[in-house]
Design a protein around this motif. Structure first.
Motif, short mmCIF file in Angstrom:
data_model
loop_
_atom_site.label_atom_id
_atom_site.label_comp_id
_atom_site.label_asym_id
_atom_site.label_seq_id
_atom_site.Cartn_x
_atom_site.Cartn_y
_atom_site.Cartn_z
N ALA A 171 51.91 -8.44 -35.74
CA ALA A 171 50.95 -8.11 -34.68
C ALA A 171 49.65 -8.89 -34.83
CB ALA A 171 50.66 -6.60 -34.68
N PHE A 172 49.20 -9.05 -36.08
CA PHE A 172 47.92 -9.70 -36.33
C PHE A 172 48.01 -11.21 -36.16
CE2 PHE A 172 44.34 -11.06 -39.07
CZ PHE A 172 43.33 -10.28 -38.53
N PHE A 173 48.99 -11.84 -36.83
CA PHE A 173 49.05 -13.30 -36.86
C PHE A 173 49.75 -13.92 -35.65
CE2 PHE A 173 48.81 -12.19 -41.48
CZ PHE A 173 47.53 -12.65 -41.66
N LEU A 174 50.49 -13.12 -34.91
CA LEU A 174 51.09 -13.62 -33.66
C LEU A 174 50.38 -13.02 -32.45
CD1 LEU A 174 54.96 -13.71 -34.24
CD2 LEU A 174 53.42 -15.64 -33.88
N GLY A 175 50.32 -11.69 -32.40
CA GLY A 175 49.74 -11.03 -31.23
C GLY A 175 48.26 -11.28 -31.04
#
Length: 408
Positions: A171-175
């Motif tokens: 979630a953090f590094f893609l989203g």
């Protein structure tokens, strides 16, 4: 007569109050200026000039000590200052090497902020790409030190979060990174090419390492080599910046970086995902000496090129080293990618907050030479360490017998 006298007295009081109430903003500014204390700011180059750190310490006697650090120079000089309306004026000094404020328009926005326009053509300075405008923020020691401490604690906590809950990393590094790329980062004023290269390289590395942890990707030699190469590319980006500066400390540290690249591949075939519940990506043969040498090299790099960020980056470095030393050994590379990417994402998202809470470390020609020399010595020691491993027969052309055994 008494009534007339009383009327005159009341009229004088009323006029005094009206005059006070209609006084220009400068009066309020003048009342607060004697204790404005220390202000700090920074300027970035879009080329090879790195960043400029500015620290101004105002005294009630009408003098200001200006420290200007950039492009291998550490300048310090005392000027006179005064207030004219809502403007703060730093008087030019023919004997001063600092000329940045000689024609500057400095507007006192409030007691914590001074807006600066250097008001000269771009060609006047080596660093700035155009007629630069920037801000000087009032410095609070407590806020600055707290910022560094919280940076360390929060990054360690985020690293543990990404280790224990896989979905948070995705979630953090893609989203969030995708959302910020479109709606946040292009509008926050970050200009230096190195920082843009860095943020996407480390975010990309973090996503790749997540794939290494939660898919069979780690079983392929090319993927293991790629994981090590992300580290080498990270170093190479900084080495290019160091050599582009051309100053002796930068050259020494750039040379140290090259040695760090050469020695970073030791045991790369031993990279694998372990059987723990967290499925950590571990590198068992990464040595403590190499990690220390890398840490020193990286801190020195920021200290020389972006002096406003050296203290914060030291916290970022420690945020990867502390977990690898005390929480889960062998996970340094994984932690380094996660914490560095999280730090750059924070910096790109909230550059103003970061600028307001900088802790600019003291720097001089002597200190720059000392730390750059230490960086080079430590990385030379890593070369000798690899030679020792080779003589002992545990290393042949970068292939460690122990690493092969670790993945058998």
């Amino acid at each position: 007569m008494k009534i007339v006298s009383m009327c005159r007295s009341w009229l004088m009081v009323a006029l005094s109050l009206i005059t006070f109430g209609m006084a220009p903003t400068a009066s309020a500014n003048e009342a607060t200026l004697p204790d404005i204390g220390i202000y700090q700011g920074s300027l970035e180059s879009t080329g090879a000039g790195g960043g400029m750190a500015l620290r101004l310490e105002f005294d009630t006697n009408g003098t200001v000590v200006i420290e200007q650090k950039y492009y291998g120079q550490d300048l310090r000089h005392e000027h006179n200052w005064s207030v004219r309306g809502d403007r703060l004026v730093i008087e030019p000094d023919a004997n001063s090497p600092i000329t940045l404020f000689d024609k500057a328009i400095m507007v006192i926005a409030d007691e914590k902020l001074i807006e600066v326009d250097i008001n000269v053509p771009a060609s006047t300075f080596e660093l700035v790409p155009e007629d630069a405008q920037f801000s000087l923020h009032k410095w609070s020691a407590f806020a600055a030190y707290s910022h560094i401490f919280l940076t360390l604690i929060i990054l360690i906590a985020l690293n543990e979060l990404f280790r224990h809950y896989a979905w948070t990393g995705w979630a953090f590094f893609l989203g969030f990174a995708a959302i910020a790329t479109i709606w946040i980062w292009p509008y926050t004023g970050i200009s230096h090419w190195f920082k843009w290269a860095k943020i996407y390289s480390v975010v990309g590395a973090s996503v790749f390492f997540l794939c290494m942890r939660f898919t069979p990707l780690w079983k392929y030699k090319w993927a293991k080599f790629g994981a090590a190469s992300f580290l080498a590319i990270n170093i190479l980006e900084a080495v290019m910046q160091d050599f582009s500066m051309g100053h002796i400390p930068n050259v020494l540290n750039g040379t140290a970086g090259i040695l760090s690249i050469i020695t970073c591949y030791y045991g790369w075939k031993g990279i694998h995902t372990d059987n723990s519940p967290q499925k950590d990506m571990v590198w068992p043969l990464m040595t403590g000496l190499w990690i220390i040498a890398y840490d020193v090299w990286n801190i020195v790099y920021v200290y020389l090129n972006f002096p406003t960020g050296a203290s914060a980056h030291a916290a970022v470095i420690l945020a990867a080293t502390i977990p690898a030393a005390f929480i889960k050994k062998g996970t340094w590379l994984q932690a380094r990618a996660f914490t560095l990417a999280a730090w750059f994402m924070y910096y790109f998202s909230f550059p103003l907050f970061y600028s307001q809470n900088m802790w600019i470390l003291p720097r001089s020609e002597t200190s720059s030479m000392l730390v750059a020399s230490l960086s080079l010595i430590l990385n030379i020691a890593c070369v000798f360490q690899l030679y020792y491993f080779y003589k002992k027969g545990i290393l042949t052309f970068g292939k460690s017998k122990k690493a092969v055994e670790a993945t058998a």
